[in-house]
Design an enzyme around this catalytic site. Structure first.
Site, short mmCIF file in Angstrom:
data_model
loop_
_atom_site.label_atom_id
_atom_site.label_comp_id
_atom_site.label_asym_id
_atom_site.label_seq_id
_atom_site.Cartn_x
_atom_site.Cartn_y
_atom_site.Cartn_z
N ARG A 148 4.35 0.74 -6.27
CA ARG A 148 4.61 -0.08 -5.12
C ARG A 148 3.51 -1.40 -5.11
O ARG A 148 3.34 -2.32 -4.43
CB ARG A 148 4.32 0.56 -3.64
N CYS A 156 0.81 -1.06 0.11
CA CYS A 156 -0.06 0.04 -0.21
C CYS A 156 0.97 1.13 0.02
O CYS A 156 2.00 1.29 0.33
CB CYS A 156 -0.87 -0.05 1.36
N LYS A 160 13.83 -12.83 -13.08
CA LYS A 160 13.18 -11.66 -13.76
C LYS A 160 12.34 -11.90 -14.75
O LYS A 160 11.34 -11.43 -15.07
CB LYS A 160 14.50 -10.88 -14.65
N HIS A 213 19.34 -35.09 -12.45
CA HIS A 213 19.16 -35.66 -11.46
C HIS A 213 17.46 -35.34 -11.38
O HIS A 213 16.96 -35.69 -10.21
CB HIS A 213 19.69 -35.22 -10.03
N ASN A 218 -1.36 1.45 6.04
CA ASN A 218 -0.36 0.31 5.63
C ASN A 218 0.12 -0.56 6.59
O ASN A 218 0.53 -0.08 7.78
CB ASN A 218 1.02 0.90 4.99
N GLY A 219 0.28 -1.74 6.55
CA GLY A 219 0.85 -2.81 7.49
C GLY A 219 -0.29 -3.68 7.68
O GLY A 219 -1.21 -3.79 6.86
N LYS A 228 6.44 -3.32 -4.83
CA LYS A 228 7.75 -3.08 -4.78
C LYS A 228 8.47 -3.25 -3.53
O LYS A 228 9.63 -3.80 -3.22
CB LYS A 228 7.83 -1.62 -5.33
N GLU A 233 8.66 -12.93 -13.47
CA GLU A 233 8.06 -11.94 -12.60
C GLU A 233 7.53 -10.62 -13.60
O GLU A 233 6.37 -10.24 -13.32
CB GLU A 233 8.75 -11.13 -11.45
N GLU A 283 18.71 -15.33 -10.77
CA GLU A 283 18.37 -14.05 -11.04
C GLU A 283 17.53 -13.60 -12.22
O GLU A 283 16.54 -13.17 -12.37
CB GLU A 283 19.49 -13.00 -10.64
N TRP A 342 -3.08 -2.54 -1.48
CA TRP A 342 -2.96 -3.95 -1.86
C TRP A 342 -3.41 -4.78 -0.92
O TRP A 342 -3.17 -4.99 0.25
CB TRP A 342 -1.32 -3.72 -2.03
C1 F6R Z 1 12.50 -8.79 -7.72
C2 F6R Z 1 12.30 -7.82 -6.72
C3 F6R Z 1 12.34 -8.66 -5.39
C4 F6R Z 1 13.26 -7.89 -4.18
C5 F6R Z 1 12.88 -8.23 -2.82
C6 F6R Z 1 13.52 -7.64 -1.83
O1 F6R Z 1 12.65 -8.22 -8.92
O2 F6R Z 1 12.45 -6.72 -6.85
O3 F6R Z 1 12.51 -9.79 -5.29
O4 F6R Z 1 14.49 -7.90 -4.62
O5 F6R Z 1 11.54 -7.98 -2.66
O6 F6R Z 1 13.48 -6.23 -1.71
P1 F6R Z 1 14.43 -5.31 -1.10
O7 F6R Z 1 15.63 -5.46 -1.78
O8 F6R Z 1 13.60 -4.12 -1.06
O9 F6R Z 1 14.69 -6.12 0.28
#
Ligand code: F6R
Length: 609
Positions: free
Chosen positions: A27, A2, A486, A505, A100-101, A604, A489, A482, A74
């Site tokens: 976010r 949120c 990417k 395996h 938020n929370g 985010k 997502e 990674e 959210w």
């Molecule tokens: C993927 C992504 C997430 C963040 C994760 C940690 O693209 O952005 O996997 O890396 O939520 O977020 P931070 O780095 O803000 O702790």
């Protein structure tokens, strides 16, 4: 997750709130709302879905007023809907608030409040807070917040408008970020810095159980008992342009294109390239640490964890120190017993990730030294960790982390190099040679970005893939993880990373005619091994793409396409190799018409468990 914004001053609050919500949209959210004091009453407008829906309503029924709060929700408790959208109020109509929370004891509180005569209209935990504050309110907003906070378990950032005091915004926080700042025309709050940048870059970060009262004249802070406190102002040097998309179609591609600059900016904080030496004072390692640190445990989530896997390799190779890397959400419940001499290294772009914060607090409670790698000055992790190594990526708006990963890897590499230098496992000459090579990386990154048309073309032919496998060994395995994250997502294509040697395996059973397999081969000493694995999948029908900085004769015949990278030291190869992987994910998502910057279901900043 949120987003919260608020404004009180001499201008019309509505456009300021809507612009702030737009800025925070990255976010992630599924409904939005505002509440504005119009001089006579608090007017609320809210709507499910995109912000455009809320804006359309406000265009038809404009709201004018000089004080207001706004929210993007959210959903956690209760589906995304009009009634569950924020703001929420109390039965006696004394206040409205946004939150938020997560309120963990909300059911217990709700039952207690129903017994006291409160009538609930939504399924949210937020309404419980509104009703709770309303039930203890007797004319003093601050006293009501202080009293209510005693009952609430969980996390919250609250912005509240009281009908009796309509020119002020009352805020309170626990385990959920909130930033306040005073601009030339009034006071602002937001749950994240970018929403304040248009008004001020001098901000104050709220801390647990603190209360802020914003008025058109200024901002006052109070502790959990309602006593006045002084709080420092922090200057943020991010500029507005870095938080805007400019001529780019998406933030994600803008942020990938910013990687050479972010890399250089970060490296220059820790390295004197003129003298080709590390700036010793900028690292947390003192002389005693060379012997006293016995083990480093790296913690992060998602992409930050993947950067941590590179960090593990750097620290073991360069500093010859035992290192473990763990996912924060697992580590915090692992009943882990810290050993003497252990250091916890936390990695987080936002500095607000709930699980990483919890792991940090666990370690601190056990008396373990904590060092953070973080991008946001003033964030919870940056404030609470014993020491911080900042990354200088600037604001990262796209949900998918790109430049933050690269800068985290940069800091981890340099920190490992410095520790190795102190421990005598890397000589000064080796340091200088590695730094000289590091200095040349931005030019190589820029060249890769310039050639992105090739990757776009490849994506235009492959975007209907249903499964993609990324394979590699050692550092390439960490990179593969990674790359797979990417791709899945942003493009919603099922993708998996596999240690190349593990395929046999079990996973190789999934390879069929046309399955796309991307083999990362930046580690020359492992190239021949990975080439055998490429061959194993190729003969079973896979369409194999190799990404390499090595000799082509190692792989010829085992793949249908090669992306050739410039030669670099093997430890430095991820800095270039990750860029085509990020570009590939981006163009696959664009081809599929996905919401690149705000992928479905994602947020985010993951500020709840
Ligand atoms: C993927 C992504 C997430 C963040 C994760 C940690 O693209 O952005 O996997 O890396 O939520 O977020 P931070 O780095 O803000 O702790």
């Amino acid at each position: 997750m949120c987003g919260i914004v608020g404004y009180t001053g001499c201008n019309n609050a509505t456009p300021i709130l809507l612009e702030g919500l737009d800025t925070l949209a990255y976010r992630g959210y599924d409904s939005a709302g505002i509440a504005v004091w119009d001089g006579e009453q608090i007017v609320m407008k809210k709507e499910k879905g995109q912000l455009a829906n809320l804006k359309a309503i406000i265009e038809n029924e404009p709201v004018f007023g000089v004080c207001g709060i706004g929210h993007t929700r959210w959903a956690t408790h209760g589906e995304p809907s009009y009634v569950n959208s924020h703001p929420h109020g109390d039965t006696k109509k004394q206040l409205v608030l946004v939150h938020n929370g997560i309120i963990e004891n909300y059911l217990r509180l709700k039952n207690m409040l129903i017994d006291r005569g409160c009538e609930f209209v939504s399924d949210t935990d937020t309404e419980v807070v509104a009703q709770l504050i309303g039930s203890v309110y007797s004319g003093d907003p601050k006293a009501a917040i202080v009293e209510a906070m005693r009952f609430i378990e969980g996390s919250f950032a609250l912005a509240i408008l009281f009908r009796d005091d309509p020119h002020r915004i009352y805020c309170a926080c626990k385990d959920s970020p909130m930033v306040v700042g005073f601009g030339k025309d009034g006071a602002h709050i937001a749950s994240d810095i970018p929403a304040l940048l248009s008004y001020t870059r001098d901000v104050t970060f709220m801390e647990d159980k603190q209360i802020a009262v914003l008025s058109p004249e200024g901002i006052s802070f109070f502790d959990e008992f309602g006593e006045w406190i002084d709080k420092p102002v922090v200057h943020i040097d991010w500029d507005m342009d870095s938080a805007k998309k400019g001529s780019f179609e998406h933030y994600m591609i803008k942020e990938i294109c910013e990687e050479p600059v972010a890399f250089r900016k970060t490296a220059e904080q820790y390295v004197s390239f003129r003298e080709m030496r590390l700036k010793g004072d900028c690292f947390p390692w003192g002389d005693g640490d060379a012997q006293s640190i016995k083990r480093i445990r790296i913690i992060g989530c998602g992409t930050a964890y993947h950067a941590g896997l590179l960090g593990k390799k750097y620290l073991t190779t360069l500093a010859k120190i035992p290192v473990e890397a763990d996912i924060a959400s697992e580590f915090r419940y692992a009943d882990y017993v810290f050993e003497p001499g252990e250091v916890l290294l936390l990695i987080s772009q936002s500095g607000e990730t709930a699980d990483t914060i919890a792991a940090m607090r666990m370690a601190k409670q056990a008396g373990v030294r904590t060092i953070a790698v973080c991008n946001v000055i003033g964030s919870t992790i940056a404030r609470e960790a014993d020491e911080v190594l900042f990354t200088y990526a600037g604001p990262e708006i796209a949900v998918a982390a790109t430049k933050s990963y690269l800068t985290q890897a940069t800091v981890l590499f340099l920190a490992a190099l410095r520790l190795g230098q102190l421990r005598g496992t890397v000589s000064d000459d080796e340091v200088s040679a590695l730094l000289a090579e590091l200095e040349g990386l931005p030019a190589k990154m820029e060249a890769l970005i310039e050639q992105r048309g090739d990757i776009q073309y490849f994506a235009s032919r492959e975007f209907s893939a249903r499964h993609v496998f990324f394979i590699g060994r050692g550092i390439d395995n960490a990179l593969a993880m990674e790359a797979a994250l990417k791709l899945k997502e942003v493009s919603y294509i099922h993708s998996e990373a596999y240690a190349a040697g593990e395929l046999k395996h079990g996973t190789i059973a999934l390879i069929e005619e046309g399955t796309l397999v991307i083999a990362l081969m930046t580690q020359r000493h492992l190239a021949a091994k990975t080439a055998s694995n490429m061959e194993e999948v190729r003969v079973r029908g896979a369409n194999v793409l190799a990404v390499t900085n090595g000799r082509l004769d190692d792989i010829e015949g085992h793949c249908s396409k090669v992306w050739q990278l410039d030669e670099t030291n093997e430890l430095l190869s991820p800095f270039c190799a990750i860029i085509p992987m990020q570009l590939f994910a981006y163009y696959m998502a664009v081809q599929k018409g996905c919401s690149v910057d705000k992928p479905r279901n994602l947020a985010k900043s993951v500020t709840v468990e």
